[in-house]
Scaffold this motif. Structure first.
Motif, PDB file in Angstrom:
ATOM      1  N   CYS A 125     -39.837 -81.778 -76.414  1.00  0.00           N
ATOM      2  CA  CYS A 125     -38.757 -81.854 -75.230  1.00  0.00           C
ATOM      3  C   CYS A 125     -40.025 -82.168 -74.010  1.00  0.00           C
ATOM      4  O   CYS A 125     -40.954 -81.486 -74.146  1.00  0.00           O
ATOM      5  N   ARG A 126     -39.418 -82.807 -73.185  1.00  0.00           N
ATOM      6  CA  ARG A 126     -40.188 -83.315 -72.159  1.00  0.00           C
ATOM      7  C   ARG A 126     -40.191 -82.324 -70.851  1.00  0.00           C
ATOM      8  O   ARG A 126     -41.026 -82.125 -70.060  1.00  0.00           O
ATOM      9  N   HIS A 140     -32.194 -78.545 -72.072  1.00  0.00           N
ATOM     10  CA  HIS A 140     -32.446 -79.113 -70.825  1.00  0.00           C
ATOM     11  C   HIS A 140     -31.688 -80.662 -70.951  1.00  0.00           C
ATOM     12  O   HIS A 140     -32.306 -81.418 -70.300  1.00  0.00           O
ATOM     13  N   ILE A 141     -30.845 -80.897 -71.588  1.00  0.00           N
ATOM     14  CA  ILE A 141     -30.458 -82.258 -71.937  1.00  0.00           C
ATOM     15  C   ILE A 141     -29.885 -82.775 -70.496  1.00  0.00           C
ATOM     16  O   ILE A 141     -29.757 -84.044 -70.048  1.00  0.00           O
ATOM     17  N   LYS A 142     -29.518 -81.783 -69.624  1.00  0.00           N
ATOM     18  CA  LYS A 142     -28.913 -82.194 -68.224  1.00  0.00           C
ATOM     19  C   LYS A 142     -30.257 -83.201 -67.386  1.00  0.00           C
ATOM     20  O   LYS A 142     -29.815 -83.659 -66.202  1.00  0.00           O
ATOM     21  N   GLU A 169     -31.532 -88.085 -65.368  1.00  0.00           N
ATOM     22  CA  GLU A 169     -32.506 -88.389 -64.241  1.00  0.00           C
ATOM     23  C   GLU A 169     -34.001 -89.250 -64.558  1.00  0.00           C
ATOM     24  O   GLU A 169     -34.452 -89.923 -64.037  1.00  0.00           O
ATOM     25  N   TYR A 170     -34.400 -88.481 -65.765  1.00  0.00           N
ATOM     26  CA  TYR A 170     -35.643 -89.076 -66.283  1.00  0.00           C
ATOM     27  C   TYR A 170     -35.547 -90.490 -66.684  1.00  0.00           C
ATOM     28  O   TYR A 170     -36.446 -91.373 -66.294  1.00  0.00           O
ATOM     29  N   LEU A 171     -34.434 -90.745 -67.412  1.00  0.00           N
ATOM     30  CA  LEU A 171     -34.111 -92.198 -67.810  1.00  0.00           C
ATOM     31  C   LEU A 171     -34.195 -93.132 -66.533  1.00  0.00           C
ATOM     32  O   LEU A 171     -34.765 -94.237 -66.481  1.00  0.00           O
ATOM     33  N   ALA A 172     -33.521 -92.890 -65.484  1.00  0.00           N
ATOM     34  CA  ALA A 172     -33.253 -93.646 -64.280  1.00  0.00           C
ATOM     35  C   ALA A 172     -34.619 -93.843 -63.742  1.00  0.00           C
ATOM     36  O   ALA A 172     -34.910 -94.959 -63.496  1.00  0.00           O
ATOM     37  N   LYS A 173     -35.516 -92.767 -63.676  1.00  0.00           N
ATOM     38  CA  LYS A 173     -36.697 -92.681 -63.034  1.00  0.00           C
ATOM     39  C   LYS A 173     -37.741 -93.805 -63.842  1.00  0.00           C
ATOM     40  O   LYS A 173     -38.267 -94.427 -63.204  1.00  0.00           O
ATOM     41  N   ARG A 174     -37.673 -93.562 -65.114  1.00  0.00           N
ATOM     42  CA  ARG A 174     -38.274 -94.278 -66.146  1.00  0.00           C
ATOM     43  C   ARG A 174     -38.138 -95.934 -65.889  1.00  0.00           C
ATOM     44  O   ARG A 174     -38.859 -97.114 -65.973  1.00  0.00           O
ATOM     45  N   GLU A 175     -36.675 -96.351 -65.744  1.00  0.00           N
ATOM     46  CA  GLU A 175     -36.147 -97.487 -65.451  1.00  0.00           C
ATOM     47  C   GLU A 175     -36.595 -98.190 -64.063  1.00  0.00           C
ATOM     48  O   GLU A 175     -37.026 -99.050 -64.000  1.00  0.00           O
ATOM     49  N   ARG A 176     -36.627 -97.259 -63.143  1.00  0.00           N
ATOM     50  CA  ARG A 176     -37.174 -97.825 -61.722  1.00  0.00           C
ATOM     51  C   ARG A 176     -38.701 -97.992 -62.007  1.00  0.00           C
ATOM     52  O   ARG A 176     -39.077 -99.128 -61.362  1.00  0.00           O
TER      53      ARG A 176
END
Length: 170
Positions: free
Chosen positions: A7-8, A26-28, A32-39
């Motif tokens: 888990c990150r 911590h799935i919530k 946010e992490y995926l959006a940041k990664r895409e940006r």
């Protein structure tokens, strides 16, 4: 057996089945992490496009420029460069005019090949130059000879004397 990873979330040691990044607790944070990664990915690919555009469009904007840059990839240039570096003992010749000893590895055309392409393979038109002097000389060449992007070549006398060039650069 499914692939798993940790888990990150900081200090969480739970294992998560891929393609997920966070455990059930911590799935919530995953969206946010995926959006940041895409940006980040989009920014990174944008930067790569800019580099590609510079190399294919700006550098090779016309046949003359393309021919100039191709010269730097020839065996003739490699041998000329090596000979000049050894002749000048890897020291910036422009700094030596001002009695400063600066090591350097760049070989520069005293009269730019964009101004006079006949001098591109002339050893007497080559000198070792440090980065600081190279930037100053490039600006001076743009003003004096009219070289560089979007400039018009001027009809002026060529200057081969390093002392005069250094005086004019300052």
């Amino acid at each position: 057996m499914p692939r798993v990873r940790r888990c990150r979330y900081p200090n969480c040691h739970a294992m998560v089945t891929m393609p997920h990044w966070y455990c059930a607790k911590h799935i919530k944070y995953e969206a946010e992490y995926l959006a940041k990664r895409e940006r980040y990915r989009m920014h990174s690919s944008h930067t790569q496009r800019e580099v590609h555009q510079y190399n294919t469009v700006t550098r090779n904007r016309n046949e003359t420029k393309q021919t100039q840059y191709e010269f730097y990839r020839t065996k003739q240039w490699v041998e000329l460069r090596k000979a000049v570096l050894e002749r000048d003992h890897y020291l910036c010749q422009y700094c030596l005019v001002n009695h400063r000893v600066t090591p350097a590895k760049t070989v520069d055309h005293i009269v730019p090949i964009e101004y006079d392409s006949k001098l591109k393979a002339n050893v007497d038109n080559l000198a070792v130059i440090c980065n600081q002097c190279h930037h100053a000389k490039t600006k001076w060449e743009q003003l004096t000879y009219g070289t560089g992007q979007d400039n018009k070549i001027k009809n002026v006398n060529e200057i081969f004397d390093l002392r005069k060039i250094v005086e004019n650069m300052e």
